[in-house]
Write a protein that holds these residues in place. Sequence first.
Motif, PDB file in Angstrom:
ATOM      1  N   MET A 102      -1.851   8.306   3.963  1.00  0.00           N
ATOM      2  CA  MET A 102      -1.756   7.816   2.741  1.00  0.00           C
ATOM      3  C   MET A 102      -1.122   9.069   1.859  1.00  0.00           C
ATOM      4  O   MET A 102      -0.292   8.890   1.013  1.00  0.00           O
ATOM      5  CB  MET A 102      -3.092   7.147   2.290  1.00  0.00           C
ATOM      6  N   ARG A 103      -1.795  10.116   2.095  1.00  0.00           N
ATOM      7  CA  ARG A 103      -1.389  11.351   1.179  1.00  0.00           C
ATOM      8  C   ARG A 103      -0.264  11.612   1.514  1.00  0.00           C
ATOM      9  O   ARG A 103       0.493  12.241   0.470  1.00  0.00           O
ATOM     10  CB  ARG A 103      -2.431  12.496   1.527  1.00  0.00           C
ATOM     11  N   ARG A 104       0.414  11.580   2.529  1.00  0.00           N
ATOM     12  CA  ARG A 104       1.774  11.764   2.636  1.00  0.00           C
ATOM     13  C   ARG A 104       2.911  10.834   2.215  1.00  0.00           C
ATOM     14  O   ARG A 104       3.987  11.028   1.960  1.00  0.00           O
ATOM     15  CB  ARG A 104       1.971  11.993   4.483  1.00  0.00           C
ATOM     16  N   HIS A 105       2.522   9.411   2.153  1.00  0.00           N
ATOM     17  CA  HIS A 105       3.278   8.569   1.821  1.00  0.00           C
ATOM     18  C   HIS A 105       3.231   8.033   0.453  1.00  0.00           C
ATOM     19  O   HIS A 105       4.112   7.589   0.013  1.00  0.00           O
ATOM     20  CB  HIS A 105       3.120   7.294   2.935  1.00  0.00           C
ATOM     21  N   GLY A 118     -15.015   9.934  13.348  1.00  0.00           N
ATOM     22  CA  GLY A 118     -14.349   9.672  12.253  1.00  0.00           C
ATOM     23  C   GLY A 118     -12.755  10.127  12.106  1.00  0.00           C
ATOM     24  O   GLY A 118     -12.295  10.078  11.127  1.00  0.00           O
ATOM     25  N   GLY A 119     -12.246  10.416  13.391  1.00  0.00           N
ATOM     26  CA  GLY A 119     -10.778  10.737  13.567  1.00  0.00           C
ATOM     27  C   GLY A 119      -9.854   9.700  12.958  1.00  0.00           C
ATOM     28  O   GLY A 119      -9.075  10.272  12.226  1.00  0.00           O
ATOM     29  N   MET A 120     -10.148   8.462  13.274  1.00  0.00           N
ATOM     30  CA  MET A 120      -8.977   7.649  12.918  1.00  0.00           C
ATOM     31  C   MET A 120      -9.170   7.387  11.248  1.00  0.00           C
ATOM     32  O   MET A 120      -8.055   6.975  10.661  1.00  0.00           O
ATOM     33  CB  MET A 120      -9.363   6.085  13.633  1.00  0.00           C
ATOM     34  N   LEU A 121     -10.321   7.412  10.926  1.00  0.00           N
ATOM     35  CA  LEU A 121     -10.552   6.975   9.425  1.00  0.00           C
ATOM     36  C   LEU A 121      -9.710   8.524   8.471  1.00  0.00           C
ATOM     37  O   LEU A 121      -9.093   8.216   7.719  1.00  0.00           O
ATOM     38  CB  LEU A 121     -11.664   6.942   8.717  1.00  0.00           C
ATOM     39  N   ALA A 122      -9.920   9.604   9.051  1.00  0.00           N
ATOM     40  CA  ALA A 122      -9.396  10.822   8.466  1.00  0.00           C
ATOM     41  C   ALA A 122      -7.941  11.050   8.324  1.00  0.00           C
ATOM     42  O   ALA A 122      -7.169  11.027   7.620  1.00  0.00           O
ATOM     43  CB  ALA A 122     -10.148  11.911   8.935  1.00  0.00           C
ATOM     44  N   GLU A 123      -7.304  10.307   9.859  1.00  0.00           N
ATOM     45  CA  GLU A 123      -5.860  10.505   9.883  1.00  0.00           C
ATOM     46  C   GLU A 123      -5.433   9.192   8.766  1.00  0.00           C
ATOM     47  O   GLU A 123      -4.262   9.579   8.484  1.00  0.00           O
ATOM     48  CB  GLU A 123      -5.633  10.127  11.353  1.00  0.00           C
ATOM     49  N   ALA A 124      -5.991   8.097   8.805  1.00  0.00           N
ATOM     50  CA  ALA A 124      -5.355   7.169   7.892  1.00  0.00           C
ATOM     51  C   ALA A 124      -5.588   7.810   6.369  1.00  0.00           C
ATOM     52  O   ALA A 124      -4.271   7.487   5.554  1.00  0.00           O
ATOM     53  CB  ALA A 124      -6.426   5.926   7.994  1.00  0.00           C
ATOM     54  N   GLN A 125      -6.297   8.498   6.074  1.00  0.00           N
ATOM     55  CA  GLN A 125      -6.344   8.900   4.693  1.00  0.00           C
ATOM     56  C   GLN A 125      -5.152  10.165   4.613  1.00  0.00           C
ATOM     57  O   GLN A 125      -4.541   9.967   3.507  1.00  0.00           O
ATOM     58  CB  GLN A 125      -7.511   9.591   4.450  1.00  0.00           C
ATOM     59  N   ALA A 126      -4.922  10.860   5.629  1.00  0.00           N
ATOM     60  CA  ALA A 126      -3.767  11.858   5.665  1.00  0.00           C
ATOM     61  C   ALA A 126      -2.614  11.199   5.416  1.00  0.00           C
ATOM     62  O   ALA A 126      -1.825  11.681   4.840  1.00  0.00           O
ATOM     63  CB  ALA A 126      -4.121  12.753   6.833  1.00  0.00           C
ATOM     64  N   LEU A 140       0.782  -1.125  -0.047  1.00  0.00           N
ATOM     65  CA  LEU A 140       0.084  -0.125   0.012  1.00  0.00           C
ATOM     66  C   LEU A 140       0.805   1.128  -0.059  1.00  0.00           C
ATOM     67  O   LEU A 140       0.496   2.399  -0.373  1.00  0.00           O
ATOM     68  CB  LEU A 140      -1.094  -0.040   1.350  1.00  0.00           C
ATOM     69  N   LEU A 141       2.132   1.273   0.693  1.00  0.00           N
ATOM     70  CA  LEU A 141       2.962   2.265   0.741  1.00  0.00           C
ATOM     71  C   LEU A 141       3.698   2.544  -0.379  1.00  0.00           C
ATOM     72  O   LEU A 141       4.470   3.642  -0.428  1.00  0.00           O
ATOM     73  CB  LEU A 141       3.673   2.456   2.048  1.00  0.00           C
ATOM     74  N   ALA A 162      -1.860   5.295  -4.472  1.00  0.00           N
ATOM     75  CA  ALA A 162      -2.339   4.150  -4.002  1.00  0.00           C
ATOM     76  C   ALA A 162      -3.839   4.616  -3.488  1.00  0.00           C
ATOM     77  O   ALA A 162      -3.983   5.897  -3.335  1.00  0.00           O
ATOM     78  CB  ALA A 162      -1.793   3.520  -2.774  1.00  0.00           C
ATOM     79  N   LYS A 163      -4.914   3.903  -3.406  1.00  0.00           N
ATOM     80  CA  LYS A 163      -6.150   4.332  -3.157  1.00  0.00           C
ATOM     81  C   LYS A 163      -6.583   3.489  -1.585  1.00  0.00           C
ATOM     82  O   LYS A 163      -6.271   2.390  -1.534  1.00  0.00           O
ATOM     83  CB  LYS A 163      -7.295   3.922  -4.115  1.00  0.00           C
ATOM     84  N   LEU A 164      -6.879   4.348  -0.918  1.00  0.00           N
ATOM     85  CA  LEU A 164      -7.701   3.942   0.530  1.00  0.00           C
ATOM     86  C   LEU A 164      -8.797   4.238   0.757  1.00  0.00           C
ATOM     87  O   LEU A 164      -9.215   5.664   0.824  1.00  0.00           O
ATOM     88  CB  LEU A 164      -6.696   4.438   1.566  1.00  0.00           C
TER      89      LEU A 164
END
Length: 258
Positions: A219-222, A209-217, A191-192, A226-228
């Motif tokens: 992915m945008r950094r790394h 939704g904090g956990m999901l939002a941070e997971a997407q953030a 994924l990375l 890829a799509k999450l």
Amino acid sequence: MIWQIADLLRGPYRPPQYERVMLPLVVLRRFDCVLADTKDQVLAEYARRKGGKLEDDALDRILNRAAGHRFHNRSPLDFQKLKGDPDNIHSHLTSYINGFSANVRRIFEYFEFGNEIERMHDADILYLVVKEFCDVDLHPDKVPNDQMGLVFENLIRRFNELANETAGDHFTPREVIHLMVDLLFIGDDNLLTKEGYAVRMLDPACGTGGMLAEAQAYMRRHNTAAKLYVYGQDYNKRAFATAEVVTVFRPVCRRAKL
């Protein structure tokens, strides 16, 4: 400034009940500021399409495109105009909310904000509260999304403290969420690193939704290639409404109510 406005509710509301009004109004004011730049284009497009063959989701998509966001408001009203008719502000505020696209209207249904509009109107404080919110500038140029997230975290924490809630009812601290997301991704090399790789993530008790939002953030950094796709559910409608606010701003985020 927002916390000072909350003090105007004292009397008709007890302090632990302030969040019933303040969180929806903060969200509403944020949407109002975000849409201000393209308001005229949306109204013009709606006037052109009104009464035509397009309606419901099809019309929403057209007006969203005119707004430049995944949501819009087709009402001619905004916060500044709401101040112009104090005697009918309760009906005008309801009309303004009903002018949003379906995804935003659903947020305020989950907040059950219609009940609070009537309650504030009966207590003769609705106009005063709305008027004060007009001075809160939440335009993205002044308050970026990350800072807006901090505003929500701070307000929800303080409201929970007023209600003497247990620790589990608070926002999970951002530092803890960062650590948990790091641990979730630590072994997912595909994924990375790979382009076009897609996975789904479920939070079965997503809260706001904090956990999901941070997971997407994360992915945008790394790995932007890829799509999450994230999914969440929660029993608490008010918490879920806050999570839906994040959904509106993050088009690759998907959530389904439990």
